[in-house]
Every structure is written in structure tokens, then in C-alpha cells.
Scaffold this active site. Structure first.
Site, PDB file in Angstrom:
ATOM      1  N   CYS A 148      25.281  55.613  19.217  1.00  0.00           N
ATOM      2  CA  CYS A 148      26.343  56.391  18.574  1.00  0.00           C
ATOM      3  C   CYS A 148      27.304  55.464  17.832  1.00  0.00           C
ATOM      4  O   CYS A 148      28.336  55.896  17.351  1.00  0.00           O
ATOM      5  CB  CYS A 148      27.070  57.272  19.581  1.00  0.00           C
ATOM      6  SG  CYS A 148      27.933  56.342  20.817  1.00  0.00           S
TER       7      CYS A 148
ATOM      8  N   CYS B 210      36.074  54.318  17.411  1.00  0.00           N
ATOM      9  CA  CYS B 210      36.984  55.211  16.711  1.00  0.00           C
ATOM     10  C   CYS B 210      38.385  54.577  16.656  1.00  0.00           C
ATOM     11  O   CYS B 210      38.627  53.514  17.223  1.00  0.00           O
ATOM     12  CB  CYS B 210      37.045  56.534  17.444  1.00  0.00           C
ATOM     13  SG  CYS B 210      37.858  56.344  19.027  1.00  0.00           S
TER      14      CYS B 210
ATOM     15  N   CYS C  59      37.140  56.143  25.176  1.00  0.00           N
ATOM     16  CA  CYS C  59      37.549  55.118  24.204  1.00  0.00           C
ATOM     17  C   CYS C  59      38.258  53.979  24.953  1.00  0.00           C
ATOM     18  O   CYS C  59      38.022  52.801  24.678  1.00  0.00           O
ATOM     19  CB  CYS C  59      38.498  55.697  23.151  1.00  0.00           C
ATOM     20  SG  CYS C  59      37.965  57.264  22.451  1.00  0.00           S
TER      21      CYS C  59
HETATM   22 FE1  FES Z   1      33.906  57.061  21.101  1.00  0.00          FE
HETATM   23 FE2  FES Z   1      36.493  56.718  20.667  1.00  0.00          FE
HETATM   24  S1  FES Z   1      35.339  58.528  20.324  1.00  0.00           S
HETATM   25  S2  FES Z   1      35.071  55.198  21.186  1.00  0.00           S
END
Ligand code: FES
Length: 165
Positions: A36, A65, A109
Site C-alpha cells: 500500500c 500519509c 500512522c
Molecule cells: Fe497509512 Fe497514514 S494512512 S500511514
């Protein structure tokens, strides 16, 4: 995500602290899932301070992100001056610093940052104790190279099926 958290994240990523490779780092940890595209690498450099080995500097690179970048920015500041043991005791919800609590869908995260920090500190411990599997920081491929290699491996597992008509 609530507006105040969104604002804090935007502020943190507008001027992220400690982003990039750390020259002469003592240790490094990488975590992530190339499927991902979320990967985070964290470097740590120690110094001696009154007989204690403390974290002098830490830096990070991320394919994550904005929240992961904001947390990594906070965390690399928060762990400065701590021993490895003190930093290892910090949980992902402490590493968020001024960002405060994250909503459930963003907790991973911060866990990405926590994982990279733990990997870096454990790697340093292995190096210090001469345990097998210690990583030599200089021999590590760049984060981009790691991501590309993992993607190539993943592609090698793909099978393209042709439909017979
Ligand atoms: Fe996966 Fe932040 S949404 S690291």
C-alpha cells in the site's frame, strides 16, 4: 478527522522537522508495507551525556500519509535527549506530541512511526551486544530502492491470466 487536528497536521507538514537521511547515524529502522506504499525509515544518532547514552538526533524518510509525516516530525523531536530504554517505552499515542490523540483510522500512522523507532533502537542494541542480524547502516539501500525492490518482488508474484475465447 476533526478540524483542529487537521490544522495541526497541515502545520507540521508545512515545516517538517528532521526529514531526510541522517549522516553518520548509529542505527536505522524501516517498517512498512510496500503493497500500500506506506513505508517509514528512521535514523538515530546517540551521544554520551554524563555517563548516559542518549539520543542526540533522529531523522526520518516516509512514503506515508501526511499524518505519518507529522507524527514522525513530532517523534524525532520528542525522543531527543532520551535513552534508548526511555524512547522504547514511548507508545504511539505519546509520539504524536502536540498533535494529541489520533482518530482510530489514523492510529496506524503513528504505529508506523513507533515501529520504525523500535526497529532502529533494537538494531542499535543488537549492534552493541554483537547479536546476529545487526545492520550496518552504510550498507542499507535507500528507501526508494527498498520500495522498488519490494514492488519488483510483488510483481514477480503476479500472474497474468489470458482469457481463452
Ligand atoms: Fe497509512 Fe497514514 S494512512 S500511514
Amino acid at each position: 478527522m476533526d478540524e483542529s487536528l487537521e490544522k495541526k497536521i497541515k502545520e507540521a507538514i508545512a515545516n517538517p522537522k528532521n526529514m531526510g537521511e541522517l549522516a553518520d547515524a548509529d542505527s536505522m529502522g524501516t517498517v512498512g508495507n510496500s503493497d500500500c506504499g506506506e513505508m517509514l525509515r528512521l535514523w538515530v544518532k546517540f551521544k554520551e551525556d554524563h555517563g548516559r547514552k542518549i539520543i542526540d538526533q533522529a531523522s526520518f524518510q516516509s512514503f506515508g500519509c501526511e499524518t505519518a509525516i507529522a507524527v514522525a516530525s513530532m517523534a524525532t523531536e520528542l525522543i531527543r535527549g532520551k535513552t534508548a530504554k526511555e524512547a522504547l517505552a514511548m507508545r504511539h499515542d505519546e509520539l504524536t506530541g502536540d498533535l494529541g490523540a489520533l482518530p482510530p483510522m489514523k492510529i496506524h500512522c503513528a504505529q508506523l512511526v513507533e515501529g520504525a523507532l523500535k526497529a532502529a533502537l533494537e538494531a542499535d542494541n543488537k549492534k552493541a551486544t554483537g547479536a546476529p542480524g545487526a545492520t550496518v547502516v552504510e550498507n542499507i539501500p535507500s528507501l526508494v530502492d527498498s520500495l522498488q525492490r519490494d514492488q519488483q518482488i510483488a510483481q514477480g508474484k503476479l500472474r497474468i491470466l489470458k482469457e481463452d475465447k
